[in-house]
Design a protein around this motif. Structure first.
Motif, PDB file in Angstrom:
ATOM      1  N   GLY A  41     -41.912  58.406  18.634  1.00  0.00           N
ATOM      2  CA  GLY A  41     -42.967  57.532  18.093  1.00  0.00           C
ATOM      3  C   GLY A  41     -43.917  58.378  17.264  1.00  0.00           C
ATOM      4  N   CYS A  42     -43.337  59.147  16.314  1.00  0.00           N
ATOM      5  CA  CYS A  42     -44.098  60.197  15.615  1.00  0.00           C
ATOM      6  C   CYS A  42     -45.101  59.632  14.610  1.00  0.00           C
ATOM      7  CB  CYS A  42     -43.137  61.149  14.906  1.00  0.00           C
ATOM      8  SG  CYS A  42     -42.168  60.342  13.601  1.00  0.00           S
ATOM      9  N   GLY A  43     -45.024  58.336  14.275  1.00  0.00           N
ATOM     10  CA  GLY A  43     -45.951  57.771  13.292  1.00  0.00           C
ATOM     11  C   GLY A  43     -45.814  58.484  11.957  1.00  0.00           C
ATOM     12  N   ASP A  63     -39.194  57.284  14.847  1.00  0.00           N
ATOM     13  CA  ASP A  63     -40.104  56.133  14.936  1.00  0.00           C
ATOM     14  C   ASP A  63     -39.345  54.923  14.368  1.00  0.00           C
ATOM     15  OD1 ASP A  63     -43.517  56.003  15.053  1.00  0.00           O
ATOM     16  OD2 ASP A  63     -42.436  54.270  14.254  1.00  0.00           O
ATOM     17  N   SER A  65     -40.644  52.388  12.908  1.00  0.00           N
ATOM     18  CA  SER A  65     -41.341  51.773  11.775  1.00  0.00           C
ATOM     19  C   SER A  65     -40.949  52.479  10.468  1.00  0.00           C
ATOM     20  CB  SER A  65     -42.857  51.867  11.991  1.00  0.00           C
ATOM     21  OG  SER A  65     -43.526  51.760  10.761  1.00  0.00           O
ATOM     22  N   SER A  87     -35.691  53.793  17.363  1.00  0.00           N
ATOM     23  CA  SER A  87     -36.606  53.555  18.483  1.00  0.00           C
ATOM     24  C   SER A  87     -36.259  54.525  19.613  1.00  0.00           C
ATOM     25  CB  SER A  87     -36.504  52.114  18.970  1.00  0.00           C
ATOM     26  OG  SER A  87     -35.348  51.968  19.762  1.00  0.00           O
ATOM     27  N   CYS A 102     -44.723  62.801  23.321  1.00  0.00           N
ATOM     28  CA  CYS A 102     -44.918  61.406  22.954  1.00  0.00           C
ATOM     29  C   CYS A 102     -46.412  61.120  23.044  1.00  0.00           C
ATOM     30  CB  CYS A 102     -44.119  60.548  23.940  1.00  0.00           C
ATOM     31  SG  CYS A 102     -44.258  58.803  23.591  1.00  0.00           S
ATOM     32  N   ALA A 105     -47.732  56.529  22.088  1.00  0.00           N
ATOM     33  CA  ALA A 105     -46.629  55.620  21.747  1.00  0.00           C
ATOM     34  C   ALA A 105     -45.942  55.045  22.990  1.00  0.00           C
ATOM     35  CB  ALA A 105     -45.601  56.342  20.873  1.00  0.00           C
TER      36      ALA A 105
END
Ligand SMILES: C[S@@+](CC[C@H](N)C(=O)[O-])C[C@H]1O[C@@H](n2cnc3c(N)ncnc32)[C@H](O)[C@@H]1O
Length: 266
Positions: A41-43, A63, A65, A87, A102, A105
């Motif tokens: 969930g590294c953004g 991630d 997104s 994911s 993490c 996230a």
């Protein structure tokens, strides 16, 4: 509507609480110069940039997104960091990393037990995993006070009644530890801290928009259709609530309960 691809445009500038909360992860993990590191969930990748300065090993961020990963690639791909749209539930690595971290996230994972098991498989023996995330049903009393006003306001209450929280929160550090020990990890640290920082009402609103809005203003978590009037009304109630939460120095004392956990693969 807000999701993380939408938020990615402003995320780097507004994610001040996520950034400051990540410092403890570095202290827990003591990253070594040869470590291979995975960020879940590294953004937009700002934590991986710091990690890349600590190790010559492989550095990977995942991630789901596309917007977040696109921003991360633009800024950091040339520094030798690899990014994947994926994911945490889809992790398919086997004995490849010394470190998994993490930051802010874990609360988003739909199936945390599956993620923890996949992380166990992804780590080398004696590899370390650390998480930092909001925890507890009362995860941020300031946000929850503002949300109570949305729930009670006659212009928003009907649509908000169809909202279901997407977040994974547990109320005790013991419950988080159990999730990791159940997957085979030895848990070295598990604690929930109360963390308070001071911000103007406008900054507090931006912090809300950088994370919580991806849940509270996301069609995926509502039974009924979100309208423009609802979204505008919701935002104006939240803004006004933060405005009423300032003290005499015009600061909101913004409190989060946060889980900090370190576990070792054994
Ligand atoms: C508040 S941001 C944190 C980003 C970054 N770790 C940081 O510290 O700034 C939460 C991130 O979790 C990601 N996320 C949401 N669900 C996820 C999942 N199932 N697996 C991996 N990441 C997920 C979002 O896309 C978003 O980029």
């Amino acid at each position: 509507m807000s999701d993380f691809s939408e938020i990615s445009k402003q995320y780097e500038a507004d994610s001040v609480v996520q950034k400051s909360a990540s410092q403890i992860l570095f202290e827990l993990l003591e990253i070594q110069p040869e470590d291979d590191v995975l960020d879940l969930g590294c953004g937009t990748g700002h934590i991986l940039k710091i990690i890349k300065e600590k190790t010559k090993g492989r550095v990977v961020g995942i991630d789901p997104s596309e917007g977040m990963i696109e921003k991360a690639r633009e800024k950091f791909s040339h520094q030798g960091i690899t990014f994947r749209v994926c994911s945490a539930e889809q992790l398919d690595y086997k004995n490849e990393f010394d470190i998994i971290l993490c930051n802010s996230a874990f609360q988003w994972f739909a199936d945390p037990a599956k993620v923890v098991a996949a992380c166990y498989n992804s780590l080398k023996m004696n590899g370390k995993m650390a998480i930092q995330a909001p925890a507890h049903d009362n995860y941020c009393p300031n946000f929850l006070r503002a949300i109570r006003e949305v729930r009670e306001n006659k212009s928003t209450k009907d649509i908000f009644a169809g909202f279901s929280s997407p977040w994974f929160f547990r109320n005790t550090a013991k419950e988080y530890a159990k999730l990791f020990s159940g997957a085979g990890f030895k848990v070295k640290t598990s604690k929930i801290d109360e963390v308070t920082t001071c911000h103007s009402d406008e900054e507090t609103y931006k912090i809300f928009e950088s994370g919580a809005a991806a849940g509270y203003l996301n069609q995926a978590y509502y039974r009924t259709r979100l309208t423009k009037e609802y979204i505008d009304g919701f935002r104006s109630i939240i803004r006004s609530s933060f405005n009423h939460q300032v003290d005499e120095e015009k600061q909101v004392r913004l409190t989060f309960y946060r889980i900090y956990l370190l576990a070792i693969k054994q």
